[in-house]
Scaffold this motif. Structure first.
Motif, short mmCIF file in Angstrom:
data_model
loop_
_atom_site.label_atom_id
_atom_site.label_comp_id
_atom_site.label_asym_id
_atom_site.label_seq_id
_atom_site.Cartn_x
_atom_site.Cartn_y
_atom_site.Cartn_z
N VAL A 22 -16.77 -3.78 -20.36
CA VAL A 22 -16.88 -4.32 -21.73
C VAL A 22 -15.62 -5.09 -22.10
O VAL A 22 -15.69 -6.18 -22.69
CB VAL A 22 -17.18 -3.20 -22.74
CG1 VAL A 22 -17.14 -3.71 -24.17
CG2 VAL A 22 -18.54 -2.58 -22.45
N VAL A 23 -14.47 -4.55 -21.76
CA VAL A 23 -13.20 -5.24 -22.06
C VAL A 23 -13.18 -6.61 -21.38
O VAL A 23 -12.85 -7.63 -22.01
CB VAL A 23 -11.99 -4.39 -21.62
CG1 VAL A 23 -10.70 -5.21 -21.64
CG2 VAL A 23 -11.85 -3.17 -22.52
N ALA A 24 -13.54 -6.65 -20.12
CA ALA A 24 -13.54 -7.92 -19.39
C ALA A 24 -14.55 -8.90 -19.99
O ALA A 24 -14.23 -10.07 -20.22
CB ALA A 24 -13.84 -7.68 -17.91
N ALA A 25 -15.76 -8.43 -20.26
CA ALA A 25 -16.81 -9.32 -20.77
C ALA A 25 -16.49 -9.83 -22.17
O ALA A 25 -16.71 -11.00 -22.48
CB ALA A 25 -18.15 -8.59 -20.77
N THR A 30 -23.76 -9.66 -23.63
CA THR A 30 -23.28 -10.31 -24.85
C THR A 30 -22.02 -11.12 -24.58
O THR A 30 -21.87 -12.24 -25.07
CB THR A 30 -23.01 -9.26 -25.95
OG1 THR A 30 -24.22 -8.54 -26.20
CG2 THR A 30 -22.50 -9.89 -27.22
N GLY A 31 -21.12 -10.57 -23.78
CA GLY A 31 -19.92 -11.31 -23.40
C GLY A 31 -20.24 -12.57 -22.63
O GLY A 31 -19.61 -13.62 -22.84
N LEU A 38 -12.89 -6.17 -30.49
CA LEU A 38 -13.63 -5.04 -29.92
C LEU A 38 -13.13 -4.70 -28.51
O LEU A 38 -13.04 -3.52 -28.14
CB LEU A 38 -15.12 -5.33 -29.90
CG LEU A 38 -15.80 -5.38 -31.27
CD1 LEU A 38 -17.24 -5.86 -31.12
CD2 LEU A 38 -15.74 -4.03 -31.94
N ALA A 39 -12.80 -5.74 -27.74
CA ALA A 39 -12.23 -5.49 -26.41
C ALA A 39 -10.93 -4.71 -26.53
O ALA A 39 -10.66 -3.80 -25.73
CB ALA A 39 -12.00 -6.81 -25.67
N GLY A 40 -10.13 -5.06 -27.52
CA GLY A 40 -8.88 -4.34 -27.75
C GLY A 40 -9.12 -2.88 -28.12
O GLY A 40 -8.39 -1.99 -27.67
N VAL A 41 -10.14 -2.63 -28.93
CA VAL A 41 -10.49 -1.25 -29.29
C VAL A 41 -10.88 -0.47 -28.04
O VAL A 41 -10.42 0.66 -27.82
CB VAL A 41 -11.63 -1.23 -30.34
CG1 VAL A 41 -12.17 0.18 -30.54
CG2 VAL A 41 -11.15 -1.82 -31.66
N PHE A 42 -11.72 -1.08 -27.20
CA PHE A 42 -12.11 -0.41 -25.95
C PHE A 42 -10.91 -0.20 -25.03
O PHE A 42 -10.82 0.82 -24.35
CB PHE A 42 -13.20 -1.21 -25.22
CG PHE A 42 -14.58 -0.90 -25.70
CD1 PHE A 42 -15.30 0.15 -25.16
CD2 PHE A 42 -15.18 -1.67 -26.69
CE1 PHE A 42 -16.58 0.44 -25.58
CE2 PHE A 42 -16.46 -1.39 -27.13
CZ PHE A 42 -17.16 -0.33 -26.58
N ALA A 54 -15.39 -15.33 -30.76
CA ALA A 54 -14.42 -14.97 -29.72
C ALA A 54 -13.39 -13.97 -30.25
O ALA A 54 -13.05 -13.00 -29.56
CB ALA A 54 -13.72 -16.23 -29.21
N LYS A 55 -12.93 -14.18 -31.47
CA LYS A 55 -11.94 -13.26 -32.04
C LYS A 55 -12.54 -11.88 -32.29
O LYS A 55 -11.89 -10.86 -32.05
CB LYS A 55 -11.36 -13.83 -33.33
CG LYS A 55 -10.36 -14.94 -33.07
CD LYS A 55 -9.75 -15.44 -34.37
CE LYS A 55 -8.71 -16.53 -34.09
NZ LYS A 55 -8.10 -17.02 -35.33
N ALA A 56 -13.78 -11.84 -32.78
CA ALA A 56 -14.42 -10.55 -33.04
C ALA A 56 -14.61 -9.77 -31.74
O ALA A 56 -14.32 -8.56 -31.68
CB ALA A 56 -15.77 -10.76 -33.74
N LEU A 57 -15.09 -10.45 -30.72
CA LEU A 57 -15.29 -9.76 -29.44
C LEU A 57 -13.96 -9.34 -28.82
O LEU A 57 -13.88 -8.26 -28.20
CB LEU A 57 -16.07 -10.65 -28.47
CG LEU A 57 -17.55 -10.85 -28.81
CD1 LEU A 57 -18.20 -11.80 -27.82
CD2 LEU A 57 -18.29 -9.53 -28.85
N THR A 58 -12.94 -10.14 -29.01
CA THR A 58 -11.62 -9.78 -28.48
C THR A 58 -11.06 -8.56 -29.21
O THR A 58 -10.44 -7.70 -28.60
CB THR A 58 -10.65 -10.97 -28.59
OG1 THR A 58 -11.21 -12.06 -27.86
CG2 THR A 58 -9.29 -10.63 -28.01
#
Length: 162
Positions: A57-60, A139-140, A19-23, A13-17
């Motif tokens: 992607v940010v939402a997912a 993936t999300g 990446l969401a922040g980067v996007f 969850a932290k890794a995807l978050t």
């Protein structure tokens, strides 16, 4: 075992978050650049299209972290009146059904992305491949279903769900 799964779901969850922040930062930079270029010369072509792809992607990618933090809306007015055992079983059932739903969403989204790869479909404005964004959305969904599965196991084994 459940503790390991919980730590894994937290890391995922932290890794995807992240990446969401980067996007999200990319979206902000693109929007600002588009405003500046629009005022000085001409707007950036495909901004709306890219904002849509990155927004998905940010939402997912934020779904799993949101579930772990319990930052969604939960209505417990009626449920709070039932005994603790009924509340736990209802929570477990809700998490399990949600897990199955998002597995289904992830599978269907993956099928759609595979179809886009097979047909070679390109985006309308920029004529770029966009199936990576669709795979990212899947993936999300799968990450959220994993977090929900871990939540279900924690509820059923009487471990505290954050």
């Amino acid at each position: 075992m459940i503790d390991r799964l919980d730590r894994l779901s937290e890391c995922l969850a932290k890794a995807l978050t992240f990446l969401a922040g980067v996007f999200l930062v990319c979206m902000m930079l693109l929007a600002c650049a588009n405003m500046v270029f629009r005022a000085m010369w001409a707007p950036i072509q495909g901004t709306f299209e890219l904002m849509g792809f990155m927004g998905a992607v940010v939402a997912a990618f934020s779904l799993a972290f949101s579930q772990r933090q319990k930052s969604h809306i939960a209505v417990g007015l009626l449920l709070n009146r039932f005994p603790q055992a009924v509340q736990r079983m209802t929570d477990a059932l809700t998490s399990l059904i949600s897990c199955l739903f998002f597995i289904f969403c992830g599978l269907e989204t993956t099928k759609w992305a595979a179809f886009l790869v097979q047909t070679g479909e390109l985006s309308e404005t920029l004529q770029i491949i966009y199936h990576p964004f669709v795979f990212a959305t899947a993936t999300g969904c799968f990450a959220l279903s994993f977090v929900l599965c871990v939540d279900t196991l924690k509820i059923l084994t009487a471990r505290k769900v954050q």
